[in-house]
Design a protein around this motif. Structure first.
Motif, PDB file in Angstrom:
ATOM      1  N   ILE A 176      12.635  28.482 -25.325  1.00 28.07           N
ATOM      2  CA  ILE A 176      14.103  28.549 -25.217  1.00 28.07           C
ATOM      3  C   ILE A 176      14.569  29.355 -26.422  1.00 28.07           C
ATOM      4  O   ILE A 176      14.432  28.908 -27.560  1.00 28.07           O
ATOM      5  CB  ILE A 176      14.720  27.142 -25.229  1.00 28.07           C
ATOM      6  CG1 ILE A 176      14.236  26.372 -23.989  1.00 28.07           C
ATOM      7  CG2 ILE A 176      16.247  27.215 -25.261  1.00 28.07           C
ATOM      8  CD1 ILE A 176      14.678  24.925 -23.930  1.00 28.07           C
ATOM      9  N   VAL A 177      15.053  30.562 -26.178  1.00 26.94           N
ATOM     10  CA  VAL A 177      15.391  31.449 -27.294  1.00 26.94           C
ATOM     11  C   VAL A 177      16.865  31.369 -27.693  1.00 26.94           C
ATOM     12  O   VAL A 177      17.222  31.745 -28.801  1.00 26.94           O
ATOM     13  CB  VAL A 177      15.011  32.924 -27.005  1.00 26.94           C
ATOM     14  CG1 VAL A 177      13.516  33.085 -26.985  1.00 26.94           C
ATOM     15  CG2 VAL A 177      15.627  33.424 -25.724  1.00 26.94           C
ATOM     16  N   ALA A 178      17.711  30.896 -26.802  1.00 30.77           N
ATOM     17  CA  ALA A 178      19.130  30.789 -27.130  1.00 30.77           C
ATOM     18  C   ALA A 178      19.789  29.764 -26.217  1.00 30.77           C
ATOM     19  O   ALA A 178      19.252  29.451 -25.138  1.00 30.77           O
ATOM     20  CB  ALA A 178      19.811  32.150 -26.982  1.00 30.77           C
ATOM     21  N   ILE A 185      27.390  31.449 -28.151  1.00 31.47           N
ATOM     22  CA  ILE A 185      25.953  31.544 -27.902  1.00 31.47           C
ATOM     23  C   ILE A 185      25.228  31.325 -29.225  1.00 31.47           C
ATOM     24  O   ILE A 185      25.571  31.946 -30.234  1.00 31.47           O
ATOM     25  CB  ILE A 185      25.548  32.867 -27.215  1.00 31.47           C
ATOM     26  CG1 ILE A 185      24.033  32.938 -27.019  1.00 31.47           C
ATOM     27  CG2 ILE A 185      26.025  34.092 -27.976  1.00 31.47           C
ATOM     28  CD1 ILE A 185      23.581  33.859 -25.919  1.00 31.47           C
ATOM     29  N   ASP A 186      24.254  30.401 -29.217  1.00 32.93           N
ATOM     30  CA  ASP A 186      23.482  30.103 -30.419  1.00 32.93           C
ATOM     31  C   ASP A 186      22.107  30.745 -30.249  1.00 32.93           C
ATOM     32  O   ASP A 186      21.300  30.310 -29.428  1.00 32.93           O
ATOM     33  CB  ASP A 186      23.355  28.576 -30.552  1.00 32.93           C
ATOM     34  CG  ASP A 186      22.687  28.192 -31.859  1.00 32.93           C
ATOM     35  OD1 ASP A 186      22.182  29.091 -32.553  1.00 32.93           O
ATOM     36  OD2 ASP A 186      22.682  26.988 -32.171  1.00 32.93           O
ATOM     37  N   VAL A 187      21.867  31.812 -31.030  1.00 27.23           N
ATOM     38  CA  VAL A 187      20.619  32.562 -30.835  1.00 27.23           C
ATOM     39  C   VAL A 187      19.463  32.005 -31.675  1.00 27.23           C
ATOM     40  O   VAL A 187      18.346  32.492 -31.591  1.00 27.23           O
ATOM     41  CB  VAL A 187      20.784  34.077 -31.135  1.00 27.23           C
ATOM     42  CG1 VAL A 187      21.669  34.741 -30.112  1.00 27.23           C
ATOM     43  CG2 VAL A 187      21.298  34.300 -32.544  1.00 27.23           C
ATOM     44  N   SER A 188      19.772  30.973 -32.457  1.00 25.58           N
ATOM     45  CA  SER A 188      18.644  30.315 -33.126  1.00 25.58           C
ATOM     46  C   SER A 188      18.922  28.815 -33.112  1.00 25.58           C
ATOM     47  O   SER A 188      19.304  28.196 -34.091  1.00 25.58           O
ATOM     48  CB  SER A 188      18.438  30.928 -34.509  1.00 25.58           C
ATOM     49  OG  SER A 188      18.814  30.169 -35.532  1.00 25.58           O
ATOM     50  N   PRO A 189      18.776  28.231 -31.899  1.00 27.09           N
ATOM     51  CA  PRO A 189      19.176  26.830 -31.702  1.00 27.09           C
ATOM     52  C   PRO A 189      18.372  25.866 -32.572  1.00 27.09           C
ATOM     53  O   PRO A 189      17.175  26.040 -32.738  1.00 27.09           O
ATOM     54  CB  PRO A 189      18.908  26.590 -30.212  1.00 27.09           C
ATOM     55  CG  PRO A 189      18.033  27.694 -29.752  1.00 27.09           C
ATOM     56  CD  PRO A 189      18.184  28.834 -30.691  1.00 27.09           C
ATOM     57  N   GLU A 190      19.107  24.880 -33.133  1.00 30.03           N
ATOM     58  CA  GLU A 190      18.444  23.849 -33.949  1.00 30.03           C
ATOM     59  C   GLU A 190      17.607  22.952 -33.029  1.00 30.03           C
ATOM     60  O   GLU A 190      18.074  22.527 -31.977  1.00 30.03           O
ATOM     61  CB  GLU A 190      19.505  22.979 -34.659  1.00 30.03           C
ATOM     62  CG  GLU A 190      20.364  23.719 -35.669  1.00 30.03           C
ATOM     63  CD  GLU A 190      19.573  24.206 -36.872  1.00 30.03           C
ATOM     64  OE1 GLU A 190      18.480  23.671 -37.140  1.00 30.03           O
ATOM     65  OE2 GLU A 190      20.056  25.148 -37.533  1.00 30.03           O
ATOM     66  N   ALA A 191      16.391  22.643 -33.481  1.00 30.95           N
ATOM     67  CA  ALA A 191      15.463  21.873 -32.644  1.00 30.95           C
ATOM     68  C   ALA A 191      15.929  20.435 -32.429  1.00 30.95           C
ATOM     69  O   ALA A 191      15.569  19.790 -31.442  1.00 30.95           O
ATOM     70  CB  ALA A 191      14.083  21.885 -33.273  1.00 30.95           C
ATOM     71  N   GLY A 198      26.238  21.250 -18.956  1.00 31.14           N
ATOM     72  CA  GLY A 198      26.831  22.585 -18.816  1.00 31.14           C
ATOM     73  C   GLY A 198      26.218  23.617 -19.747  1.00 31.14           C
ATOM     74  O   GLY A 198      26.527  24.805 -19.652  1.00 31.14           O
ATOM     75  N   ASP A 199      25.337  23.176 -20.669  1.00 30.56           N
ATOM     76  CA  ASP A 199      24.658  24.144 -21.540  1.00 30.56           C
ATOM     77  C   ASP A 199      23.815  25.084 -20.680  1.00 30.56           C
ATOM     78  O   ASP A 199      23.248  24.671 -19.671  1.00 30.56           O
ATOM     79  CB  ASP A 199      23.700  23.429 -22.515  1.00 30.56           C
ATOM     80  CG  ASP A 199      24.439  22.871 -23.728  1.00 30.56           C
ATOM     81  OD1 ASP A 199      25.664  23.088 -23.815  1.00 30.56           O
ATOM     82  OD2 ASP A 199      23.785  22.229 -24.566  1.00 30.56           O
ATOM     83  N   ILE A 200      23.757  26.333 -21.118  1.00 30.28           N
ATOM     84  CA  ILE A 200      22.926  27.311 -20.406  1.00 30.28           C
ATOM     85  C   ILE A 200      21.810  27.743 -21.351  1.00 30.28           C
ATOM     86  O   ILE A 200      22.073  28.164 -22.485  1.00 30.28           O
ATOM     87  CB  ILE A 200      23.775  28.509 -19.949  1.00 30.28           C
ATOM     88  CG1 ILE A 200      24.774  28.037 -18.884  1.00 30.28           C
ATOM     89  CG2 ILE A 200      22.903  29.621 -19.383  1.00 30.28           C
ATOM     90  CD1 ILE A 200      25.892  29.019 -18.624  1.00 30.28           C
ATOM     91  N   LEU A 201      20.587  27.580 -20.884  1.00 32.74           N
ATOM     92  CA  LEU A 201      19.431  27.907 -21.716  1.00 32.74           C
ATOM     93  C   LEU A 201      18.914  29.293 -21.365  1.00 32.74           C
ATOM     94  O   LEU A 201      18.824  29.645 -20.188  1.00 32.74           O
ATOM     95  CB  LEU A 201      18.308  26.889 -21.484  1.00 32.74           C
ATOM     96  CG  LEU A 201      18.733  25.427 -21.471  1.00 32.74           C
ATOM     97  CD1 LEU A 201      17.547  24.538 -21.140  1.00 32.74           C
ATOM     98  CD2 LEU A 201      19.327  25.048 -22.823  1.00 32.74           C
TER      99      LEU A 201
END
Ligand code: ADP
Length: 218
Positions: A176-178, A185-191, A198-201
């Motif tokens: 999952i890159v973003a 858009i979070d391009v470095s999502p916290e683990a 509704g989140d889109i992976l």
């Protein structure tokens, strides 16, 4: 540095490229053999000229070799598209993109040495087919025959869980890159950040792994 583009063929595809590049502030020379099209694009592109792209002298005369990127979007007339592509590769244009009408056309363009062959109808068909198969897949971008990047709606079983507990890389072999949440858009999502409804992976991986991942959390 600003790039200079030339778009040859102002049908639906070439026209839309020309409009978009111009909207983004790029210098675009719009070319078509049909004067009506040329007139239509005079107010849209930086410059518009009427010429037959199979005429090498005419192309040289307008200084086609000075352009950073030439896009050939001649649709129906495959012979003219191939001829224009041969002329442009012979002239050693820095970057050439040509729209292919079918697989044979694409093969020839690759053989000629065109840098980038696009096949928008086929690619759009594939992308739509993927989104039809799964209600959760919103976007699909093919990276190779077996790998892609997809936008997938977070499944019910993912909500409230974080990337550590989902353990997607180890369990499914994809990443999952973003994460898109609303307009962000979070391009470095916290683990350890729990997923919301509704989140889109945005997932990258082998098609079969993405498929397994998506099915596991519906
Ligand atoms: P699309 O499917 O993207 O709408 P079309 O085939 O309808 O593509 O349009 C291609 C455009 O290319 C037309 O506007 C046509 O006038 C132009 N065109 C065709 N042959 C040449 C050529 N030899 N030189 C320059 N323009 C050309």
């Amino acid at each position: 540095m600003k790039k200079d583009f030339a778009v040859i063929g102002l049908g639906r595809f070439g026209g839309s490229i020309c409009k978009e590049l111009s909207d983004k502030g790029m210098h675009v020379l719009a070319i078509d053999s049909d004067e009506t099209k040329v007139n239509e694009y005079k107010n849209i592109a930086y410059h518009a000229v009427g010429l037959d792209a199979t005429d090498e002298d005419a192309l040289k005369e307008i200084g086609i070799t000075n352009f950073d990127h030439v896009i050939v979007a001649i649709g129906e007339n495959i012979q003219a598209s191939i001829l224009a592509a041969v002329i442009l590769t012979d002239l050693e244009i820095r970057r050439i993109t040509v729209k292919a009408q079918n697989d044979y056309h694409e093969k020839i363009l690759n053989r000629i040495g065109v840098h980038h062959v696009v096949h928008p109808e086929r690619d759009m068909g594939k992308r739509l087919a993927h989104s039809f198969i799964s209600n959760n897949i919103l976007e699909y971008l093919e990276l190779s025959n077996e790998h892609s990047i997809v936008e997938v709606i977070a499944g019910k079983k993912m909500i409230g869980k974080n990337l550590i507990t989902l353990d997607v890389r180890a369990k499914f072999g994809c990443n999952i890159v973003a994460i898109k949440r609303g307009s962000e858009i979070d391009v470095s999502p916290e683990a350890d950040e729990p997923l919301h409804e509704g989140d889109i992976l945005i997932v990258i991986g082998a098609d079969q792994d993405i498929n397994r991942f998506e099915k596991a959390f519906i």
